[in-house]
Design an enzyme around this catalytic site. Structure first.
Site, short mmCIF file in Angstrom:
data_model
loop_
_atom_site.label_atom_id
_atom_site.label_comp_id
_atom_site.label_asym_id
_atom_site.label_seq_id
_atom_site.Cartn_x
_atom_site.Cartn_y
_atom_site.Cartn_z
N HIS A 124 0.01 -13.90 15.56
CA HIS A 124 -1.32 -14.48 15.35
C HIS A 124 -1.96 -14.88 16.67
O HIS A 124 -1.28 -15.21 17.63
CB HIS A 124 -1.30 -15.62 14.34
CG HIS A 124 -0.34 -16.72 14.64
ND1 HIS A 124 1.00 -16.67 14.32
CD2 HIS A 124 -0.52 -17.92 15.23
CE1 HIS A 124 1.59 -17.77 14.71
NE2 HIS A 124 0.70 -18.55 15.27
N TYR A 167 -4.02 -26.95 11.28
CA TYR A 167 -3.62 -28.35 11.43
C TYR A 167 -4.82 -29.19 10.97
O TYR A 167 -5.95 -28.88 11.35
CB TYR A 167 -3.37 -28.68 12.89
CG TYR A 167 -2.18 -27.97 13.53
CD1 TYR A 167 -0.94 -28.60 13.61
CD2 TYR A 167 -2.31 -26.70 14.08
CE1 TYR A 167 0.14 -27.97 14.22
CE2 TYR A 167 -1.23 -26.07 14.69
CZ TYR A 167 -0.01 -26.70 14.76
OH TYR A 167 1.06 -26.09 15.36
N PRO A 223 7.42 -32.08 15.68
CA PRO A 223 7.13 -30.66 15.42
C PRO A 223 5.66 -30.29 15.61
O PRO A 223 5.34 -29.10 15.57
CB PRO A 223 7.54 -30.49 13.95
CG PRO A 223 7.50 -31.85 13.37
CD PRO A 223 7.83 -32.80 14.47
N LYS A 256 7.31 -26.78 19.40
CA LYS A 256 8.01 -26.49 20.65
C LYS A 256 9.54 -26.52 20.56
O LYS A 256 10.22 -26.01 21.46
CB LYS A 256 7.60 -27.51 21.73
CG LYS A 256 6.16 -27.39 22.16
CD LYS A 256 5.93 -26.08 22.88
CE LYS A 256 4.51 -25.90 23.31
NZ LYS A 256 4.17 -24.50 23.48
N TYR A 287 -0.19 -24.75 24.27
CA TYR A 287 0.33 -24.31 22.97
C TYR A 287 1.17 -23.04 23.14
O TYR A 287 2.25 -22.92 22.57
CB TYR A 287 -0.83 -24.07 22.00
CG TYR A 287 -0.40 -23.97 20.55
CD1 TYR A 287 -0.05 -25.10 19.82
CD2 TYR A 287 -0.33 -22.74 19.90
CE1 TYR A 287 0.35 -25.02 18.49
CE2 TYR A 287 0.07 -22.63 18.57
CZ TYR A 287 0.40 -23.78 17.88
OH TYR A 287 0.81 -23.69 16.56
C1 PHB Z 1 6.22 -24.28 10.77
O1 PHB Z 1 5.82 -23.14 10.48
O2 PHB Z 1 7.21 -24.76 10.21
C2 PHB Z 1 5.49 -25.04 11.81
C3 PHB Z 1 4.36 -24.51 12.38
C4 PHB Z 1 3.66 -25.22 13.35
C5 PHB Z 1 4.12 -26.45 13.73
C6 PHB Z 1 5.27 -26.98 13.15
C7 PHB Z 1 5.96 -26.28 12.19
O3 PHB Z 1 3.45 -27.14 14.67
#
Ligand code: PHB
Ligand code: APR
Length: 388
Positions: A72, A200, A292, A296, A383
């Protein structure tokens, strides 16, 4: 028993380290407390930096990842209930990201380890690490009811946050940096089609995240109080809460269904310095934890073991400088990710003691991010992660 590198822990860090060392002709034995099935049953995050993807490719470990991973180019951030900004990291940094679950990476690593005859001892209990400040360190463990002494040149502590490796370093030889956040993430997996992109969300009811594993497997999270339990969260309650926190146009695309996994994890930042003590080298969650939010954790485990395997290879080839510099080299990347994960967490969550002032500052940060390409580039660079 004797080997060159004794590796404690067969999570992503320990199992990948063993395979990378093999690529350099260095022998290792991995001792893992749990069974293979238990390790494979752990559900973790699933976003890979391109550096991680390329490293796995170079090691010949990326066939399934290339076939099944979802590349992505951008992520979205929703806020104030309806605003959405997009960070197009491919355009801003030239790098995409890959969605691929850690569980699948772990499977791939174990399959490769089996095919290559790597030595992983599962179900090893009472692991102890001895004499790392001498030139003859050794590890003791119990397997199949027998006590085993494993002599080695070096010990790699890849046994996660609760392992024994870091505890082996005396208190006066390490400094620990820690921050606990006053909330957790409730995560679910559901066999439903995911949204087409990661989103997010900062919402007055709390943070939410929509992610994916494959075209029929979605991963979702909502921020929850630390003392909640999964029993407090029926699937209905979860979907209702997630929908309430997403921008309306995103919520309209959400496909709900029964959860197949549900768990709550606390959020914490932690770093242990240095990441080495004598002949013991820490890698992955044994040395650091990130919340999370920045995606990272796994990427840092991979970069640590990359640095460590290269440093050990250089050492056995006669150049010990990279091994002496391992901790400093790894910590540079670690702190960059620790800072970014802290910042993403602070930007996107509702803190219990948050005032209206704090909230306006968050909104201003998001408004600026939406309007400024320079600001988006800054976030995008972090990121996608530093180069190795
Ligand atoms: C996940 O897909 O579990 C995931 C994705 C992005 C994040 C944390 C976890 O920032
Ligand atoms: N003896 C042997 N093995 C142990 C011991 C011990 N005393 N203590 C822990 N272990 C094992 C655990 O059972 C686990 O399988 O060490 C392994 C550590 O694996 P992880 O916790 O997955 O840590 P790491 O390999 O560093 O991977 C980091 O995992 O936690 C996520 O977000 C994190 O994605 C990141 C990745």
């Amino acid at each position: 028993m004797r080997t060159q590198v004794a590796i404690v822990g067969a999570g992503p860090a320990g199992s990948l380290l063993s395979l990378l060392l093999r690529r350099h002709g260095i022998e290792s034995v991995v001792v893992e407390r749990q069974t293979k099935e238990y390790v494979l049953g752990r559900i973790r995050a699933g976003v890979l930096e391109w550096t991680t993807v390329e490293l796995l490719r170079a090691a010949g470990l990326a066939d399934r990842l290339d076939a099944e991973g979802h590349v992505h180019d951008s992520v979205k951030i929703g806020w104030r209930g309806e605003e959405i900004l997009s960070i197009d990291f491919q355009r801003l940094t030239g790098k995409p990201m890959m969605s691929y679950g850690q569980t699948m990476i772990q499977e791939d690593l174990y399959l490769a380890a089996e095919a290559e005859g790597a030595n992983i001892v599962f179900g090893a209990s009472d692991v102890e690490i001895h004499d790392v400040t001498t030139d003859q360190p050794w590890v003791r463990f119990t397997a199949d009811g027998e006590q085993v002494r494993l002599d080695c040149d070096y010990v790699a502590g890849c046994d996660g946050y609760h392992g024994v490796s870091r505890a082996t370093i005396p208190a006066d030889a390490k400094t620990e940096y820690e921050k606990a956040y006053p909330f957790g993430w409730l995560g679910i997996l559901s066999e439903t089609p995911p949204l087409p992109h990661l989103i997010y969300a900062n919402h007055e009811r709390g943070f939410a995240l929509c992610s994916q594993r494959n075209p029929m497997l979605s991963r979702y999270y909502v921020q929850c109080p630390l003392d909640d339990t999964v029993d407090d969260w029926s699937d209905d309650r979860f979907w209702t809460e997630l929908l309430a926190r997403l921008p309306v146009s995103e919520g309209e695309q959400l496909v709900t269904g029964p959860s197949i996994e549900k768990s709550i994890a606390p959020l914490r930042s932690y770093v242990c310095e240095p990441m080495s003590h004598g002949r013991l080298f820490l890698a992955g969650d044994a040395a650091h934890i990130v919340p999370p939010t920045g995606a990272k954790g796994l990427n840092l485990a991979v970069s640590d073991v990359h640095y460590l395997s290269e440093a050990l290879a250089a050492h056995y080839a006669g150049d010990s400088a990279p091994l002496a510099a391992y901790s400093a080299t790894a910590l540079h990347r670690v702190w960059s990710s620790v800072r970014f994960s802290w910042w993403m967490t602070t930007l996107l969550h509702r803190f219990p003691d948050q005032t209206v002032f704090d909230q306006r500052i968050q909104e201003e940060d998001l408004t600026h991010l939406a309007a400024s390409e320079a600001s988006q580039t800054n976030v995008a660079e972090q990121y996608v992660g530093l180069d190795l």
